[in-house]
Write a protein that holds these residues in place. Sequence first.
Motif, mmCIF file in Angstrom:
data_model
loop_
_atom_site.group_PDB
_atom_site.id
_atom_site.type_symbol
_atom_site.label_atom_id
_atom_site.label_comp_id
_atom_site.label_asym_id
_atom_site.label_seq_id
_atom_site.Cartn_x
_atom_site.Cartn_y
_atom_site.Cartn_z
ATOM 1 N N LYS A 218 0.877 -1.180 0.000
ATOM 2 C CA LYS A 218 0.000 0.000 0.000
ATOM 3 C C LYS A 218 0.907 1.220 0.000
ATOM 4 C CE LYS A 218 -4.178 1.844 2.148
ATOM 5 N NZ LYS A 218 -5.046 1.866 3.350
ATOM 6 N N THR A 219 0.600 2.184 -0.850
ATOM 7 C CA THR A 219 1.550 3.277 -1.085
ATOM 8 C C THR A 219 1.819 4.128 0.145
ATOM 9 O OG1 THR A 219 -0.262 4.663 -1.906
ATOM 10 C CG2 THR A 219 0.999 3.429 -3.536
ATOM 11 N N ASP A 220 0.887 4.121 1.132
ATOM 12 C CA ASP A 220 1.166 4.910 2.325
ATOM 13 C C ASP A 220 2.039 4.146 3.322
ATOM 14 O OD1 ASP A 220 -0.647 3.051 3.172
ATOM 15 O OD2 ASP A 220 -2.199 4.485 3.800
ATOM 16 N N ASN A 221 2.378 2.859 2.995
ATOM 17 C CA ASN A 221 3.284 2.069 3.835
ATOM 18 C C ASN A 221 4.070 1.139 2.920
ATOM 19 O OD1 ASN A 221 4.579 0.873 5.972
ATOM 20 N ND2 ASN A 221 2.786 -0.223 6.758
ATOM 21 N N GLY B 81 -7.539 3.334 -0.292
ATOM 22 C CA GLY B 81 -6.212 3.867 -0.580
ATOM 23 C C GLY B 81 -5.680 3.323 -1.875
ATOM 24 N N THR B 82 -4.386 3.592 -2.127
ATOM 25 C CA THR B 82 -3.742 3.184 -3.374
ATOM 26 C C THR B 82 -2.823 1.999 -3.106
ATOM 27 O OG1 THR B 82 -3.838 5.450 -4.209
ATOM 28 C CG2 THR B 82 -2.305 3.965 -5.299
ATOM 29 N N HIS C 180 -6.448 2.322 -7.262
ATOM 30 C CA HIS C 180 -7.031 3.010 -6.114
ATOM 31 C C HIS C 180 -8.290 2.259 -5.694
ATOM 32 C CE1 HIS C 180 -7.935 6.206 -3.327
ATOM 33 N NE2 HIS C 180 -9.179 6.214 -3.774
#
Length: 873
Positions: free
Chosen positions: A554-557, A579-580, A598
Amino acid sequence: MSTRLPYIVVLLYTWNVISLVRGKPVIDLGGGNTIVTESGLSVRGTTSRCYSPVPSFTWELVSTDKSFSPISLNGDTATATVGGSCGGGSSLYTGSVAVNYNVNQIVYGQTVYLRLTINNMPSISTISTETFSFPVHYNLTGSSEMASLGEEFTWTCQMTIPPSQTQVFIRFYRNETGVGFVGYTTECQGLSVNPRYTYTCTTEREFNLVIPQENMTEEEQNTVWRCAYFGGSPSYSSIQRQLVVAIDVSSVSLDPSRDPLTMTAGEQRTLRCLVNDNVFPIPIYRWFIGTTVVGDTSTLTITGNKSDNGMLLRCQATNNNKPKDAAITLNIQYNPEVTTSIPSPYRVVEGQSATMTCSVSAANPNTSITWSWIKTDSPSNVLNTGPTYTISNIQRGASGTYSCTARNSIGTSTSVTVQVDVQYKPEVTTSTSSPYRVVEGQSATMTCRVSAANPNTSIAWSWIKTESPSNVLNTGPTYTIFIIHRGSSGTYSCTARNSIGTSTPATVQVDVQYKPDVIITSSPYRVTESQSATITCSMSAANPNTGITWSWTKTDNPSNVLHTGATFTISKIQRMASGTYSCTATNSIGTSTPTTVHVDVQYNSIITSNLSERYVISEHGRLKIKCDVDGNPLSTITWLFVQNNTVVKRDSNVNSSTLDIPSAHCLDHGNYKVTAENGKGPAAVKTIHVVVRCKPQLYNINSQSPDKLVIRNGDSLQILVRILLYPPATLTQWIFTGKNNTSEFIPNNTADYRITDARGDNEQNITLYKRRINTDDFGDYIIMVQNDIGTFLRIYHVDTARIQDSVENQTGVAVGSAVGILTFIIIIIVLVIFLRRRYTFICIIKFEKKNIDKHVEMTDATKDECSMSMAAQ
């Protein structure tokens, strides 16, 4: 006939007292006579201060208009005067001067001052404040500035008779020898006139001496002439005039005079322009070659120039505006000039024939021309002696510079050269290994070089991919694909071309290797909360296509790898999982560019604002209510005014909306319902109640009774009043004012009056009804409604249907009615004071007076409106 010249003589003298004070000399004008006579006059001057040693006196005539410089006079020696108050060897001195016509003739006919200067220490001058006049004047003028040979010329003498003379005669002088007398008695007369000349009289004071054309010869050149009074003082004369005779240029010749004038290019020659010796004035000279001016004196030095060959050399001499010419032709001889039509460099293919030709473009003389061809690296070896030189079966070793020259009797031409260039096609090689492996995205550089070519400076390169031979990729020796892509794999070839031909191709095999390419489920991927979400990656291309590994994050992690397969499933997904997400594939070259999807977890709208159930606002105040909403997707927020089921605002695709009432009105009072919905479930709804505090006021004027009522006697009376207000009324009262101007309250169910009062949340409908009306019931009915905010008053004027009274009676009734109303208002005020409450009472009474005729109904005699605001004390 006699003519007198007017002379205005102003005699100015120096006041002795001023001179004595300033120390200036005193001029004695001898009795004030200022006209200078033939015998002249004497003027005496005396110093006004004491001098030692003896001073000298300087006398001068000064122009009154500064038209000439001061004229000096010769005075006698200064002598000491007898007596006086001088001491110590000093004395006063006196001197005199004679003023006559033996002076510069410039003063003739002029009026002048006399200036006396005492030359001593210190020197001091005085100028007479009066003037002298010289009335005698002689002026000699010619008929032109210059006489012309063989043309008539006239001398004109203007005279003034000297004082004390009566004879009007003058004498003409030539070189100071008299040539005749001319005068006027009763007619024009001439005495002892030289037979070479004639005479005439223009006026009694203007006389002419004429030199006839046959006597205007060179003998008159530079003679000196004047005219003077025939007798008396020799000073009565004009100034001398010199007679100048113009003699034209009559002949022009050149020295040397040979025609044509032959000279070689660069040679200098000097020529003279000769004219007749007696010419006057000296002529202006101009030399021309063709039309170009090349000189402006009587001599000219020219340098032979081949461009002047055959041109006319001309001298022009001009005087008296009359030009005369002499000319010869120029013959300028020069070496041959040689040109060639062969372009240089002269390019020829090895094995062909080369032919070079020269020609003479100019030469003087252009006969007996001899030729010479050489190669500049062997100048002593003459290759050919004609204008054309041919080399058969030329070889590359014959490349070089060739020159040709031509010779005549004057000399040899400047050589003309031809650069011979024996040419052949290029030969090329490549230094790039084949196959040439390169990673996608890097630069790939392939190089060819020319090992032999002529010409080797105009090489045209061509790189192609063998599968598309018509598509030229590059035109230089080095072909760089800066960011190479997989589609660039294949065989490339290069060639070099010059003007002779194209080389044999050199080839390179290019193998482009690259990391995997991956594609993913379409984005955004929408899913409803609590359902399962499945997203899949697939590989579209890779080189090499073995040993592939996968990774989901996941792009936020990005450091947390969620899955290592091509397909990733999330069971019972929640909104926080939105999320993305990205997936990658890796081979030996590298990892693919992440491809993302997304994931959009959608859920129903809810209203998150803590909205009050009730909002209170004063009339004309501003009310803003904000509603915040949480939901995915965004919501449509609608504000509905429940009272009339009207949408007052609707915002789409928002997460908040504000109801803004900038200036609240009684009509804004009521329930508002706000609704938020996004299609993912039932709409979120909240209802709020808006209270607008306002004083009583009419509502919907068209649905209630007018304030002027005309009815017949015996008909029923009904007055309907609709009021908006909040809070509800604390007082509702009807008052009647009859024609006797008395006012009384109208209780309900008395005197056949019935009053109804229907009330809503912010409305009040009041009805006054009487089944049968009689004459005493006509008058003014006043409704008064009061709440905590203010008071409302309205007057209803009820009149009979037929009015016989005059306009004055109607006015009286209106005035009486107003008096009654005012009386009632006073009663109300007294009651308010009695009830210990304070009111603000405003009453506006408007009278409208109309001219009406008999039998016309009166529909509006008065118009009264009153309002009252109050506050509890």
